[in-house]
Design a protein around this motif. Structure first.
Motif, PDB file in Angstrom:
ATOM      1  N   UNK A   2       0.818  -1.218   0.000  1.00 30.33           N
ATOM      2  CA  UNK A   2       0.000   0.000   0.000  1.00 30.33           C
ATOM      3  C   UNK A   2       0.849   1.265   0.000  1.00 30.33           C
ATOM      4  N   UNK A   3       2.158   1.118   0.249  1.00 31.78           N
ATOM      5  CA  UNK A   3       3.045   2.285   0.169  1.00 31.78           C
ATOM      6  C   UNK A   3       3.033   2.884  -1.236  1.00 31.78           C
ATOM      7  N   UNK A   4       2.885   2.046  -2.243  1.00 33.41           N
ATOM      8  CA  UNK A   4       2.915   2.521  -3.630  1.00 33.41           C
ATOM      9  C   UNK A   4       1.804   3.541  -3.920  1.00 33.41           C
ATOM     10  N   UNK A   5       0.513   3.225  -3.701  1.00 29.01           N
ATOM     11  CA  UNK A   5      -0.513   4.254  -3.905  1.00 29.01           C
ATOM     12  C   UNK A   5      -0.382   5.423  -2.943  1.00 29.01           C
ATOM     13  N   UNK A  20      -5.514   4.397 -11.786  1.00 30.19           N
ATOM     14  CA  UNK A  20      -6.709   5.223 -11.576  1.00 30.19           C
ATOM     15  C   UNK A  20      -6.315   6.598 -11.053  1.00 30.19           C
ATOM     16  N   UNK A  21      -5.447   6.606 -10.046  1.00 32.70           N
ATOM     17  CA  UNK A  21      -5.028   7.881  -9.463  1.00 32.70           C
ATOM     18  C   UNK A  21      -4.300   8.757 -10.477  1.00 32.70           C
ATOM     19  N   UNK A  37       1.771  13.630 -15.321  1.00 34.91           N
ATOM     20  CA  UNK A  37       2.552  12.707 -16.154  1.00 34.91           C
ATOM     21  C   UNK A  37       3.102  11.497 -15.398  1.00 34.91           C
ATOM     22  N   UNK A  38       2.303  10.953 -14.491  1.00 32.30           N
ATOM     23  CA  UNK A  38       2.723   9.734 -13.793  1.00 32.30           C
ATOM     24  C   UNK A  38       2.333   8.470 -14.549  1.00 32.30           C
ATOM     25  N   UNK A  84     -11.831   0.331  -4.699  1.00 37.25           N
ATOM     26  CA  UNK A  84     -10.917  -0.179  -5.721  1.00 37.25           C
ATOM     27  C   UNK A  84      -9.768  -0.872  -5.013  1.00 37.25           C
ATOM     28  N   UNK A  85      -9.445  -2.094  -5.449  1.00 35.62           N
ATOM     29  CA  UNK A  85      -8.331  -2.838  -4.853  1.00 35.62           C
ATOM     30  C   UNK A  85      -7.304  -3.164  -5.927  1.00 35.62           C
ATOM     31  N   UNK A  86      -6.188  -3.724  -5.489  1.00 32.19           N
ATOM     32  CA  UNK A  86      -5.036  -4.111  -6.310  1.00 32.19           C
ATOM     33  C   UNK A  86      -4.212  -2.869  -6.691  1.00 32.19           C
TER      34      UNK A  86
END
Length: 201
Positions: A11-14, A72-73, A81-82, A63-65
């Motif tokens: 979850x650190x990634x999002x 989505x974000x 530009x991510x 939303x999961x995964x």
């Protein structure tokens, strides 16, 4: 938006992406053992899969995964530009990297968290994982980020997984380009602020 997270997990990634995009969000911590959230809910009612990350939208949708969440974000703030535009060839390349990190680096390292796994079995998983590191090393020797010249959501995800390797006592210095990449990313303000928050600082 609410991001359900546990410190030092995928979850650190999002979490990084939310900070990178400067979006308004609330972080809700999930207890590993009880699966209770910090606001008193049963996390299994939010995500029946039982694991983080989960993103709750303002209309209540969940939303999961991680790879789906970060794309989505990114599409909420395309000017940052991510992620390349949806439908472009470059977007397919991003999805290629997200799938590689998911299936080969993230899933490939997961067995190493199992303290009960015999060392011989861990050697098997390490060898397979290190063969995948050769792909990363070759890529990062010729470019700064997975997609080339600019940071993307795939880099947020790879940084997250690479940060676990200290728990396995695996020195990333064996792969100089990967080590330099991780060190470079660790200086990004979004990553520093996410890590400080998850460390309780």
């Amino acid at each position: 938006m609410k991001l359900y997270y546990r410190p030092y997990t995928c979850s650190l990634s999002p979490h990084i992406v939310l900070r990178e995009l400067e979006l308004d969000f609330e972080l809700i911590k999930v207890d590993k053992e009880s699966r209770q959230t910090s606001d008193g809910r049963d996390f299994n009612t939010i995500n029946p899969k039982g694991y983080v990350a989960a993103l709750e939208l303002d209309d209540g949708q969940i939303l999961t995964e991680g790879p789906a969440i970060v794309q989505y974000l990114a599409d909420l703030r395309p000017e940052k530009n991510l992620a390349p535009p949806s439908g472009s060839w470059e977007r397919v390349r991003l999805q290629e990297w997200l799938n590689f990190v998911t299936s080969e680096i993230h899933a490939g390292s997961a067995p190493l968290f199992n303290e009960g796994l015999p060392e011989q079995a861990k050697d098997f998983f390490r060898d397979k994982l290190f063969s995948r590191f050769a792909v990363l090393e070759a890529t990062l020797e010729r470019q700064d980020y997975l997609l080339g010249a600019s940071f993307s959501v795939a880099d947020a995800y790879l940084f997250t997984v690479l940060s676990w390797f200290r728990f396995f006592k695996i020195d990333l210095g064996r792969w100089p380009a990967i080590a330099a990449y991780a060190q470079n990313l660790s200086r990004r303000p979004s990553i520093q602020s996410a890590l400080r928050f998850e460390a309780g600082k």
